[in-house]
Design a protein around this motif. Sequence first.
Motif, PDB file in Angstrom:
ATOM      1  N   TYR A  56       0.919  -1.106   0.062  1.00  0.00           N
ATOM      2  CA  TYR A  56       0.077  -0.102  -0.146  1.00  0.00           C
ATOM      3  C   TYR A  56       1.054   1.347   0.111  1.00  0.00           C
ATOM      4  N   ALA A  57       2.245   1.159  -0.062  1.00  0.00           N
ATOM      5  CA  ALA A  57       3.056   2.405  -0.114  1.00  0.00           C
ATOM      6  C   ALA A  57       2.774   3.149  -1.327  1.00  0.00           C
ATOM      7  N   VAL A  58       3.135   4.491  -1.188  1.00  0.00           N
ATOM      8  CA  VAL A  58       2.810   5.527  -2.117  1.00  0.00           C
ATOM      9  C   VAL A  58       3.871   5.963  -2.773  1.00  0.00           C
ATOM     10  N   PHE A  59       3.840   5.916  -4.198  1.00  0.00           N
ATOM     11  CA  PHE A  59       5.133   6.316  -5.163  1.00  0.00           C
ATOM     12  C   PHE A  59       5.146   7.806  -5.064  1.00  0.00           C
ATOM     13  N   LYS A  60       6.343   8.173  -4.975  1.00  0.00           N
ATOM     14  CA  LYS A  60       6.667   9.948  -5.058  1.00  0.00           C
ATOM     15  C   LYS A  60       7.210  10.011  -6.409  1.00  0.00           C
ATOM     16  N   THR A  61       7.208  11.353  -6.707  1.00  0.00           N
ATOM     17  CA  THR A  61       7.761  11.943  -7.985  1.00  0.00           C
ATOM     18  C   THR A  61       9.289  12.198  -7.795  1.00  0.00           C
ATOM     19  N   ALA A  62       9.927  12.431  -8.707  1.00  0.00           N
ATOM     20  CA  ALA A  62      11.449  12.796  -8.402  1.00  0.00           C
ATOM     21  C   ALA A  62      11.564  14.141  -7.597  1.00  0.00           C
ATOM     22  N   GLU A  63      10.565  14.894  -7.894  1.00  0.00           N
ATOM     23  CA  GLU A  63      10.808  16.142  -7.068  1.00  0.00           C
ATOM     24  C   GLU A  63      10.444  15.938  -5.489  1.00  0.00           C
ATOM     25  N   GLN A  64       9.520  14.971  -5.494  1.00  0.00           N
ATOM     26  CA  GLN A  64       9.325  14.561  -3.883  1.00  0.00           C
ATOM     27  C   GLN A  64      10.636  13.568  -3.426  1.00  0.00           C
ATOM     28  N   GLY A  65      10.861  12.797  -4.239  1.00  0.00           N
ATOM     29  CA  GLY A  65      11.952  11.834  -3.932  1.00  0.00           C
ATOM     30  C   GLY A  65      13.411  12.603  -3.406  1.00  0.00           C
ATOM     31  N   ALA A  66      13.644  13.689  -4.116  1.00  0.00           N
ATOM     32  CA  ALA A  66      14.768  14.324  -3.885  1.00  0.00           C
ATOM     33  C   ALA A  66      14.809  15.347  -2.572  1.00  0.00           C
ATOM     34  N   ALA A  67      13.395  15.407  -1.994  1.00  0.00           N
ATOM     35  CA  ALA A  67      13.272  16.471  -0.780  1.00  0.00           C
ATOM     36  C   ALA A  67      14.152  16.026   0.400  1.00  0.00           C
ATOM     37  N   THR A  68      14.092  14.694   0.704  1.00  0.00           N
ATOM     38  CA  THR A  68      15.027  14.386   2.034  1.00  0.00           C
ATOM     39  C   THR A  68      16.320  14.679   1.722  1.00  0.00           C
ATOM     40  N   SER A  69      16.974  14.362   0.698  1.00  0.00           N
ATOM     41  CA  SER A  69      18.350  14.410   0.755  1.00  0.00           C
ATOM     42  C   SER A  69      18.652  16.061   0.456  1.00  0.00           C
ATOM     43  N   VAL A  70      17.850  16.733  -0.133  1.00  0.00           N
ATOM     44  CA  VAL A  70      18.166  18.271  -0.203  1.00  0.00           C
ATOM     45  C   VAL A  70      17.911  18.637   1.160  1.00  0.00           C
ATOM     46  N   TRP A  71      17.088  18.405   2.168  1.00  0.00           N
ATOM     47  CA  TRP A  71      16.823  18.570   3.208  1.00  0.00           C
ATOM     48  C   TRP A  71      17.951  18.431   4.438  1.00  0.00           C
ATOM     49  N   CYS A  72      18.547  17.248   4.161  1.00  0.00           N
ATOM     50  CA  CYS A  72      19.601  16.845   5.043  1.00  0.00           C
ATOM     51  C   CYS A  72      21.056  17.666   4.593  1.00  0.00           C
ATOM     52  N   ALA A  73      21.026  18.040   3.277  1.00  0.00           N
ATOM     53  CA  ALA A  73      22.108  18.961   2.870  1.00  0.00           C
ATOM     54  C   ALA A  73      22.101  20.232   3.267  1.00  0.00           C
ATOM     55  N   VAL A  74      20.794  20.785   3.319  1.00  0.00           N
ATOM     56  CA  VAL A  74      20.980  22.296   3.459  1.00  0.00           C
ATOM     57  C   VAL A  74      20.086  23.026   4.730  1.00  0.00           C
ATOM     58  N   SER A  75      19.277  22.170   5.272  1.00  0.00           N
ATOM     59  CA  SER A  75      18.082  22.658   6.211  1.00  0.00           C
ATOM     60  C   SER A  75      18.924  23.100   7.643  1.00  0.00           C
ATOM     61  N   PRO A  76      18.523  24.203   7.891  1.00  0.00           N
ATOM     62  CA  PRO A  76      18.981  24.805   9.367  1.00  0.00           C
ATOM     63  C   PRO A  76      18.369  23.986  10.497  1.00  0.00           C
ATOM     64  N   GLN A  77      17.430  23.428  10.116  1.00  0.00           N
ATOM     65  CA  GLN A  77      16.425  22.435  11.225  1.00  0.00           C
ATOM     66  C   GLN A  77      17.584  21.522  11.716  1.00  0.00           C
ATOM     67  N   LEU A  78      18.678  21.107  11.077  1.00  0.00           N
ATOM     68  CA  LEU A  78      19.644  20.001  11.277  1.00  0.00           C
ATOM     69  C   LEU A  78      20.934  20.459  12.023  1.00  0.00           C
ATOM     70  N   GLU A  79      20.859  21.662  12.296  1.00  0.00           N
ATOM     71  CA  GLU A  79      22.148  22.216  13.077  1.00  0.00           C
ATOM     72  C   GLU A  79      22.267  21.605  14.138  1.00  0.00           C
ATOM     73  N   GLY A  80      23.547  21.156  14.309  1.00  0.00           N
ATOM     74  CA  GLY A  80      24.109  20.380  15.546  1.00  0.00           C
ATOM     75  C   GLY A  80      23.552  18.962  15.508  1.00  0.00           C
ATOM     76  N   LEU A  81      22.997  18.587  14.451  1.00  0.00           N
ATOM     77  CA  LEU A  81      22.669  17.013  14.372  1.00  0.00           C
ATOM     78  C   LEU A  81      23.486  16.471  13.409  1.00  0.00           C
ATOM     79  N   GLY A  82      23.203  15.054  13.598  1.00  0.00           N
ATOM     80  CA  GLY A  82      24.144  14.339  12.468  1.00  0.00           C
ATOM     81  C   GLY A  82      24.229  12.932  12.897  1.00  0.00           C
ATOM     82  N   GLY A  83      24.445  11.885  11.656  1.00  0.00           N
ATOM     83  CA  GLY A  83      24.458  10.532  11.966  1.00  0.00           C
ATOM     84  C   GLY A  83      23.316   9.791  12.243  1.00  0.00           C
TER      85      GLY A  83
END
Length: 329
Positions: free
Chosen positions: A252-279
């Motif tokens: 029942y999993a839902v497919f994503k578009t490429a635009e949606q699929g790239a979201a998490t990697s971009v978020w991890c690469a640039v988001s200030p929400q992850l300052e001080g976090l990692g691993g």
Amino acid sequence: MSKNVNQSPIHSGFGSRTTAKEVLGTVSLQGKVAIVTGGYSGIGLETTRVLANAGATVLVPVRSFEKGVTALKDIPSAELIPMDLMDPDSIDRFAERFLATDRPLHILINSAGVMATPLRRDRRGYESQLATNHLGHFQLAARLWPALKRANGARVVSISSRGHRLGGVDFDDPNFERKAYDKWKAYAQSKSANILFALEMDKRGRAHGVRAFSVHPGLIPETNLGRDLTEEERGPKPIKDERGHSVSNEQYAVFKTAEQGAATSVWCAVSPQLEGLGGVYCEDADIAEAVPADSPRPDGVRPWAIDPELAARLWKLSEGLIKIPFAVE
């Protein structure tokens, strides 16, 4: 359960339908340098586009220069450099060429990969999924370490998969030299390795301002990742136990578009929400939940992929396999 205390959602406000452009928001990447492996197809191409549009200089390693030029024709600022993750010499040449420019490397996104391939080996005799998905990227990061350190604040993003839940790293026979080859076990091993790499990379790199993350991008049909799959193997499938009973609702999993699929990697690469976090392992533009080994859920991260002792063991194994010390100092 995980010993990594950060492995819990931060409620980012994003979700499975968020696009890479949306997680980027108003962040400017002017003056930043990024490398995106696999950056000329699928979610890698969308990642390249979003980072470049935000002002970053994006370098894309390409196995086929011709295909790369065609794919990136609408992103004229992208720089194409030949490299093949199955060829360690080409990885060294790529890194030497980049290091010769004396540029810092602010973002390294290891997005290229293969899935469930027939048994193939590189010239060293290493199984192709481990060689491509993990060892090639491990060598690339090792060679590029001086540039990552020079950035004074870099992020490394390792693209994994929820497929890691099918099994961890076999430290005794990682290249299927003694046991029968199972393409899904090999894929799961490589994806677990991607997560363990990010965990240990972050531990070793944080003192130098280098943080690392691993990512499940989602199920994206519009990629070449499944090119070796039969039609019957494509699409979400329920995971079954030894008796053949379904133990997950993956169908029942839902497919994503490429635009949606790239979201998490971009978020991890640039988001200030992850300052001080990692691993941490992330999905749907948030930190994923750590779940038990026998969890029937398709989401979440399994214990064998976030065990610090296994991460350190994999690092040592990887150094031995590529015959390159990756000393972070």
